[in-house]
Design an enzyme around this catalytic site. Structure first.
Site, short mmCIF file in Angstrom:
data_model
loop_
_atom_site.label_atom_id
_atom_site.label_comp_id
_atom_site.label_asym_id
_atom_site.label_seq_id
_atom_site.Cartn_x
_atom_site.Cartn_y
_atom_site.Cartn_z
N SER A 41 -6.00 1.38 -2.00
CA SER A 41 -5.95 0.44 -3.02
C SER A 41 -7.24 -1.12 -2.54
CB SER A 41 -4.74 -0.10 -4.00
OG SER A 41 -5.10 1.38 -4.59
N ASP A 148 7.31 1.56 -0.19
CA ASP A 148 5.93 2.91 -1.18
C ASP A 148 6.21 3.46 -0.07
OD1 ASP A 148 3.98 3.02 -2.04
OD2 ASP A 148 2.61 2.20 -0.26
#
EC number: 2.7.11.1
Length: 671
Positions: A41, A148
């Site tokens: 992203s 993450d």
């Protein structure tokens, strides 16, 4: 990649194209871009090498410059461990619109690509989890949470790249773009959850992130670790059944069920920590060997789960012992042994609370199911009553130290009252210490004991009262119940009135005067199932013990002998404790006497903390079994079958500010 880039440049109109807008324009001046490794992203990662040094290969992460860039770099600088990608340098373009993080290039595959083409075995999953936990423990020590953790960010390094040619799994964690310091707000106001999370990342996020956008401790990574375990074991389709409000759905009877129960706690405060989970016996090969050596006991527990319970003696901390039925065992209170072999599953561990929780979920159904719901609740309550009324038939004692199981011992009827013969034997040995049972009929018990010695072994316990009457009326040893029964009506009736004459001795309530609650009561030694004597505050009221014994109390590894009990061998028969405080125990004649110096301070802990001892530990001797043991009030046992040495299962295991006693087995008696 170079050809693609050149074609892209050629297709642009040079008069309208600004080269500064190309994110690779600056980096191409010093580096040769080989190929794109990944795209996320926030940016892309490329494999590249230096123009001046083609052998220097690295990975370059190209992202738009922002404050998160500097945080990621700061975290990478702190990590100096083989389980994390190495950081080399940071560069910017001229306008500082793009940042280039130059890192180590890892020759290998990501976990995601491996899962798509291969199924991990149980042994491989265990090793991978163990390595990931080591990495998480290191992060926690640095005050960092990854945030993450997912298969895309776990790289497996090829063996030929690693200098140590071994068979261990070499993995590295990458992508610290979302990492935060522990106790720092997880979601920044300027970065929305929807923008930082791709579809794949959301599957691994903890419920507190998905629901509240909050979370400030390392428990986030533990939830993600559980999701990775589910995907490695059962695939992504099983992981997609996860819901924010509930624990992810997975097969119940699985090898990793208990590990997942610890990871998937929806309440962050109840979720296990990485440094706790890595100590789980599931990751300890010695416990696997222990399971195999004692498999018959565990098989028995599986077959008799309602009639058995396990008593765990955890020697790591005071008050950690627990007793529970086998169908209530969870890793929160008792570590069971897990096997890494295929098709071997742990003991079923569904608690009553879990059953009730499962039944309660039916209350959300339509009203026509309410009757079924109420019926199940009644059935559940009846099950509880049945379980409460069941008597325990077998006990297993497990000794555990440093997450390693040392021994498992089956015991039958471990808790029972001593028989009358045992109590009489005990009274004989307690005469020398001027102590006896606290019972209102002490004289009657002595008469019963004398009669039991003269009577035959065939006499039943129900005839004890008759035997006491015969002894009371006659002094002869010839007992003929049949002859006396014919003469009983005329002859023994008058003597029956005589006992009322002995009613004045009922003024023996003064004998109850010895609210000699000072005099200790006999209890049961959990190791030998025999009555033992507990010394009260008056230490000189101990039983007779064997003398001329060379005894030594050391720790298991022989470290510094923080507390030594040894026999001096002199004529005074003195036992002593060698320590800085100068405490000692004296043996005078046939009784132990304790010095007042026992109230001093004793440095018994490895880390130097002081412990206060009022008395000494419990001391048990079973002469017939040739077993010796110490016992502290927190149920930490020390046992040996040697006559000259006592081996401690926990060095420095005696807690501070604790009251200690001394035990003697009734089987000892005077020499």
């Amino acid at each position: 990649m170079t050809d693609k880039y050149n074609d892209w440049v050629k297709n642009k109109k040079h008069n309208n194209y600004n080269m500064a807008e190309d994110p690779l324009y600056y980096i191409k001046s010093n580096w040769v871009i080989e190929r794109q490794l990944s795209k996320g992203s926030f940016g892309q990662v490329y494999k590249a090498h230096k123009k001046l040094d083609p052998n220097f290969v690295c990975a370059i992460k190209v992202i738009q410059y922002c404050k998160f860039t500097m945080k990621e770099v700061d975290y990478l600088k702190k990590l100096n461990d083989p389980k994390f990608v190495k950081y080399y340098s940071l560069e910017f373009n001229n306008s500082k619109t793009y940042a280039y993080i130059i890192m180590e290039f890892i020759e290998g595959e990501s976990m995601k690509s491996i899962i798509e083409n291969k199924k991990f075995s149980d042994i491989e999953i265990k090793e991978i989890i163990k390595e990931l936990l080591k990495a998480l423990v290191y992060l926690n020590d640095k005050g960092i949470m990854h945030r993450d953790l997912k298969p895309e960010n776990i790289m497996f390094q090829n063996q030929n790249q690693n200098q140590n040619q071994n068979n261990k799994i070499n993995l590295k964690l990458i992508d610290f773009g979302l990492s935060k310091a522990i106790n720092e707000n997880i979601i920044n106001k300027t970065v929305k959850l929807q923008t930082i999370s791709s579809v794949g990342t959301t599957l691994y996020m903890a419920p507190e992130i998905l629901l509240n956008n909050k979370g400030s401790n390392s428990s986030l990574d533990i939830w993600s670790l559980g999701c990775i375990i589910v995907e490695m074991k059962w695939g992504l389709n099983q992981l997609c059944l996860q819901r924010p409000n509930n624990i992810p759905v997975f097969p119940v009877n699985s090898l990793f069920t208990e590990i997942l129960n610890l990871c998937f706690q929806t309440e962050p405060s109840k979720r296990i920590k990485s440094h706790q989970l890595i100590k789980h016996p599931f990751f300890n090969d010695e416990n696997e060997q222990f399971y195999n050596d004692n498999k018959e006991y565990f098989d028995f527990l599986k077959e008799n789960e309602r009639d058995s319970y396990i008593e765990i003696h955890n020697t790591e901390s005071i008050g950690s012992n627990s007793t529970c039925s086998i169908n209530e065992i969870r890793f929160e209170n008792l570590y069971l042994i897990q096997s890494t072999y295929e098709n071997q599953y742990p003991i079923k561990t569904i608690t009553l609370h879990e059953k009730y929780t499962g039944i309660s979920k039916l209350s959300h159904l339509n009203s026509k199911f309410k009757i079924i719901y109420l019926f199940l609740i009644l059935l559940f309550l009846m099950t509880i009553l049945v379980n409460l009324n069941r008597h325990v038939q077998t006990k297993f004692s497990i000794i555990q130290r440093d997450n390693i199981f040392l021994s498992i011992t089956p015991e039958s009827n471990p808790i029972k009252k001593p028989s009358p013969t045992q109590s009489s034997d005990y009274n004989q040995y307690s005469e020398g210490s001027q102590s006896s049972y606290e019972s209102s009929s002490s004289s009657e018990s002595s008469s019963e004991s004398s009669s039991s010695e003269s009577s035959s072994s065939e006499s039943s316990s129900s005839s004890e009262s008759q035997s006491s009457e015969i002894n009371y009326s006659s002094n002869s040893n010839d007992l003929q119940p049949t002859d006396s029964s014919t003469t009983d009506p005329p002859v023994t009736d008058p003597p029956i009135t005589d006992p009322p004459i002995t009613d004045p001795p009922v003024t023996d309530p003064p004998i109850t005067e010895p609210p000699v609650t000072e005099t200790p009561k006999p209890t049961i030694n959990p190791f030998f199932n025999t009555p033992v004597f507990i010394c009260s505050q008056k230490i000189d009221q101990c039983l007779t013990v064997l003398n001329s014994q060379d005894l030594e109390f050391i720790d298991k590894k022989g470290r510094d002998q923080s507390m030594v009990l040894e026999y001096d061998g002199n004529a005074e028969q003195t036992f002593s404790i060698r320590e800085k405080g100068g405490m000692y125990i004296c043996l005078s004649g046939e009784h132990y006497h304790f010095s007042e110096k026992l109230k001093g301070r004793l440095n018994a802990n490895k880390d130097g903390r002081d412990c206060t001892f009022n008395l000494i530990t419990q001391f048990n001797i079973d002469k017939q079994a040739n077993l010796y043991s110490f016992r502290s009030p927190n149920d930490q046992y020390i046992q040996s079958d040697e006559t000259t040495r006592f081996i401690s299962t926990k060095p420095g295991g005696l807690g501070s500010q604790s009251q200690f006693f001394i035990y003697f087995s009734h089987s000892l008696g005077p020499n």
